[in-house]
Scaffold this motif. Structure first.
Motif, PDB file in Angstrom:
ATOM      1  N   ARG A  62       0.758  -1.282   0.011  1.00  0.00           N
ATOM      2  CA  ARG A  62       0.160   0.041  -0.074  1.00  0.00           C
ATOM      3  C   ARG A  62       0.697   1.087   0.073  1.00  0.00           C
ATOM      4  O   ARG A  62       0.355   2.109  -0.413  1.00  0.00           O
ATOM      5  CB  ARG A  62      -0.929   0.048   1.131  1.00  0.00           C
ATOM      6  CG  ARG A  62      -2.180  -1.082   1.067  1.00  0.00           C
ATOM      7  CD  ARG A  62      -3.116  -0.850   2.311  1.00  0.00           C
ATOM      8  NE  ARG A  62      -4.223  -1.519   2.111  1.00  0.00           N
ATOM      9  CZ  ARG A  62      -5.185  -1.929   3.037  1.00  0.00           C
ATOM     10  NH1 ARG A  62      -5.271  -1.431   4.132  1.00  0.00           N
ATOM     11  NH2 ARG A  62      -6.275  -2.731   2.719  1.00  0.00           N
ATOM     12  N   VAL A 198      -2.980   4.176   1.571  1.00  0.00           N
ATOM     13  CA  VAL A 198      -2.282   3.495   2.518  1.00  0.00           C
ATOM     14  C   VAL A 198      -3.219   2.989   3.606  1.00  0.00           C
ATOM     15  O   VAL A 198      -3.346   1.847   3.744  1.00  0.00           O
ATOM     16  CB  VAL A 198      -1.149   4.212   3.077  1.00  0.00           C
ATOM     17  CG1 VAL A 198      -0.651   3.399   4.429  1.00  0.00           C
ATOM     18  CG2 VAL A 198       0.019   4.532   2.344  1.00  0.00           C
ATOM     19  N   GLY A 200      -6.380   2.247   2.572  1.00  0.00           N
ATOM     20  CA  GLY A 200      -7.179   1.423   1.985  1.00  0.00           C
ATOM     21  C   GLY A 200      -8.661   1.842   1.830  1.00  0.00           C
ATOM     22  O   GLY A 200      -9.803   0.960   1.850  1.00  0.00           O
TER      23      GLY A 200
END
Length: 277
Positions: A62, A198, A200
């Protein structure tokens, strides 16, 4: 001494002046800029997935994706484009009575549909470009994995994740407006967008790329078998990647993005900087 950045109130004013132009824009121009924005976000998604697809550590994957994905919004800001999530800030113009509610809704609907067209164009181009063949088809399997996970999230998760995402996207836009130089605008966009990747969180325009891309990839037997082999996915999971999951994700993530951009950024920023207490 010259001030090298705009104050929060000045940045909001710049955004609101731009909002008036957005609301009154000719429909064909709005569609064209919407298609461009959808395509740019999709390119950010495609290239960030390519960079991250063979990294097993989720956090590191990520982080790598987050370093690349912001290019989509950077291109929109510097080249041009109408992005649905950013245009949720039109709520400030509505509150200030610079535009009507119907004009705000018109812009958001047209731009949302145009973003979808732009993202789908990139989906098709990526599929036939050979990009998904990287690492013996693992990139195609990764596209399936990402799409399956997004199509399977619950409405509550989609809405709350959508809120968190568009808080950061709209903040990125305002921070870019606060900067007066190109470098400042680049970094102002980079960090908030990297943070949402990052984390998500769910961005409906990005999902206009990710989910159709996965649906196309699963039709390729090489990518489908690789998804089962590499990620332990089942045939039932692959079958669950369908129009029902796509529409559910789009609906609830859109609601979350609207709430995040309007109620969590636009309204409080307007009240803090523009309202006379």
């Amino acid at each position: 001494m010259e001030n090298h950045f705009n104050t929060p109130a000045e940045a909001l004013e710049l955004n609101m002046k731009a909002g008036v132009n957005k609301a009154s824009m000719p429909i064909l121009k709005m569609i064209l800029l919407g298609i461009m924005a959808g395509a740019f976000i999709a390119l950010g998604g495609a290239t960030s997935s390519t960079a991250a697809h063979n990294i097993s550590n989720v956090g590191l994957a990520r982080l790598v994706a987050g370093c690349i994905f912001p290019i989509g919004l950077m291109i929109i800001v510097f080249v041009g484009g109408e992005l649905f999530t950013g245009n949720c800030l039109l709520v400030m113009d509505v509150l200030d009575k610079r535009i009507k509610v119907v004009e705000c809704i018109r812009n958001l609907v047209v731009v949302w549909l145009s973003n979808l067209v732009g993202a789908l164009i990139i989906d098709v181009l990526i599929y036939f470009s050979g990009n998904l063949n990287y690492t013996a088809g693992l990139n195609g399997a990764y596209a399936i994995k990402v799409a399956v996970s997004k199509a399977a999230i619950s409405p509550v998760t989609a809405i709350t994740s959508g809120i968190l995402c568009n808080i950061l996207v709209c903040i990125a836009i305002l921070v870019a407006l606060a900067a007066k130089d190109l470098g400042g605008k680049i970094w102002g966009i980079f960090f908030p967008i990297m943070a949402f990747v990052v984390g998500g969180f769910e961005h409906v325009v990005a999902n206009m790329f990710y989910i159709p891309m996965g649906m196309m990839a699963k039709c390729n037997p090489v990518f489908a078998s690789k998804a089962i082999e590499a990620y332990g996915m089942t045939q039932n999971q692959l079958d669950s990647l369908n129009m029902s999951g796509l529409l559910s994700n789009f609906l609830f993530v859109t609601i979350g993005n609207i709430l995040g951009g309007m109620l969590f950024v636009g309204v409080p920023c307007y009240l803090a900087s523009k309202r006379k207490w």
